[in-house]
Design an enzyme around this catalytic site. Structure first.
Site, PDB file in Angstrom:
ATOM      1  CG  HIS A 103      19.995   7.862  10.188  1.00 27.79           C
ATOM      2  ND1 HIS A 103      19.179   8.268  11.219  1.00 27.79           N
ATOM      3  CD2 HIS A 103      21.247   8.277  10.520  1.00 27.79           C
ATOM      4  CE1 HIS A 103      19.890   8.903  12.135  1.00 27.79           C
ATOM      5  NE2 HIS A 103      21.146   8.918  11.737  1.00 27.79           N
TER       6      HIS A 103
HETATM    7  O1  RIB Z   1      20.113  12.627   9.196  1.00 28.88           O
HETATM    8  C1  RIB Z   1      20.595  11.380   8.775  1.00 28.88           C
HETATM    9  C2  RIB Z   1      20.842  11.374   7.305  1.00 28.88           C
HETATM   10  O2  RIB Z   1      21.830  12.335   6.973  1.00 28.88           O
HETATM   11  C3  RIB Z   1      21.409  10.031   6.805  1.00 28.88           C
HETATM   12  O3  RIB Z   1      21.013   9.822   5.479  1.00 28.88           O
HETATM   13  C4  RIB Z   1      22.880  10.251   6.862  1.00 28.88           C
HETATM   14  O4  RIB Z   1      23.593   9.413   5.961  1.00 28.88           O
HETATM   15  C5  RIB Z   1      22.979  11.683   6.425  1.00 28.88           C
HETATM   16  O5  RIB Z   1      22.920  11.699   5.012  1.00 28.88           O
END
Ligand code: RIB
Ligand code: CA
Length: 313
Positions: free
Chosen positions: A242
């Site tokens: 992500h």
């Molecule tokens: O939903 C994904 C996010 O939540 C990313 O930033 C992961 O590192 C968690 O923080």
């Protein structure tokens, strides 16, 4: 003449994908990483801050201050994610004792100081709950006029990953997310609908492992653990990485297509709290107030990430 690098503060909750975001932000020439600020999210603040120090020590990132911030959301109880990131918050690799120190400055103070020192130049890139950014805006409301853009990893134009409709970062602190949206700063949301295009496939992990460096090996091990947990929790192979997607949007905007939309955060729904309401077709009749990332140049993204990882020896 290449453009001047964009100054950013990376606010994060390391976190497997946060670690890749740190490594990308510190290495790509299009970005000047002014500071790393940490927030509770994937794990407690103590653990996310230790993990930021671990990654910076491993990679030799010694010239970027690391400042710890909020130990929990603005008004809600903290919810961590050991089911995805493990007890340490960055399970998988073995790290030595970190030598990169944590600043004695609070993250919120450092954010305020750096934005005021470089008015109009510092893009905030939160990739954890938005608590630190919201707290900085509460502390110094005049800051909003000095921040050119906030590019955050969070939310989704579709389904969530923490509840059926809410993504983890926004779900952990929806009040913070809405406060940031209401500040009138140009905001770009890089949500799950985009980050699920950035999958760490076997081929990608093999390219990273082939670097044959301590950083490459650590990222390989991070992705291996991340993949196992995504398979276990979501039945998904090839985990979505992500957070570096938000960094990529700043470094190489052409890699991440965005659309202007009306965006709101649900803070009260019994079943929908933390959901990002994205009016992709303007049916609510509100003027657009944000950009939302919709399409990733997948090959270009992984080339950017692997090239950045290859700079570490
Ligand atoms: O939903 C994904 C996010 O939540 C990313 O930033 C992961 O590192 C968690 O923080
Ligand atoms: Ca994160």
């Amino acid at each position: 003449m290449p453009a001047m690098p964009r100054k950013i503060i990376l606010d994060c909750d390391p976190g497997h994908d946060d670690a890749v975001a740190i490594l990308l932000a510190a290495a790509t020439p299009e970005i000047e990483l002014l500071a790393i600020t940490t927030v509770a999210g994937n794990q407690t603040l103590e653990k996310t801050t230790l993990n930021a120090r671990r990654i910076c020590t491993l990679a030799g990132i010694t010239d970027v201050p690391i400042a710890a911030g909020a130990a929990g959301p603005l008004v809600r109880d903290l919810r961590v994610a050991p089911d995805i990131h493990g007890e340490s918050g960055m399970d998988g690799p073995t790290f030595g004792e970190p030598t990169v120190p944590v600043s004695d400055r609070h993250a919120v103070d450092l954010i305020v100081e750096l934005v005021r020192a470089h008015p109009g130049e510092v893009t905030l890139v939160p990739v954890g709950p938005l608590t630190n950014v919201a707290a900085a805006l509460q502390r110094d409301p005049g800051l909003a006029a000095l921040i050119p853009e906030i590019v955050f990893m969070g939310g989704s134009t579709g389904r969530g990953n923490t509840t059926p409709l809410a993504e983890f970062n926004v779900h952990d602190d929806p009040e913070a997310a809405q406060l940031v949206l209401d500040a009138g700063i140009p905001v770009t949301m890089v949500g799950l609908n985009l980050t699920h295009q950035a999958r760490a496939t076997e081929a990608v992990v093999e390219r990273i492992a082939a670097l044959g460096t301590p950083v490459g090996d650590a990222v390989r091990d991070l992705m291996t653990f991340f993949a196992a947990m995504y398979e276990q929790v979501f039945g998904l192979t090839d985990p979505p990485v992500h957070d570096p997607c938000a960094v990529a949007r700043v470094a190489r905007p052409e890699l991440v297509r965005c659309e202007d939309v009306f965006l709101a955060v649900e803070t009260e729904g019994r079943w929908t709290s933390g959901a990002t309401v994205v009016d992709l077709h303007g049916v609510l009749g509100h003027a657009p107030n944000a950009k939302v990332a919709t399409e990733l140049d997948v090959d270009g993204f992984w080339e950017l990430v692997v090239d950045a990882l290859a700079t570490y020896r």
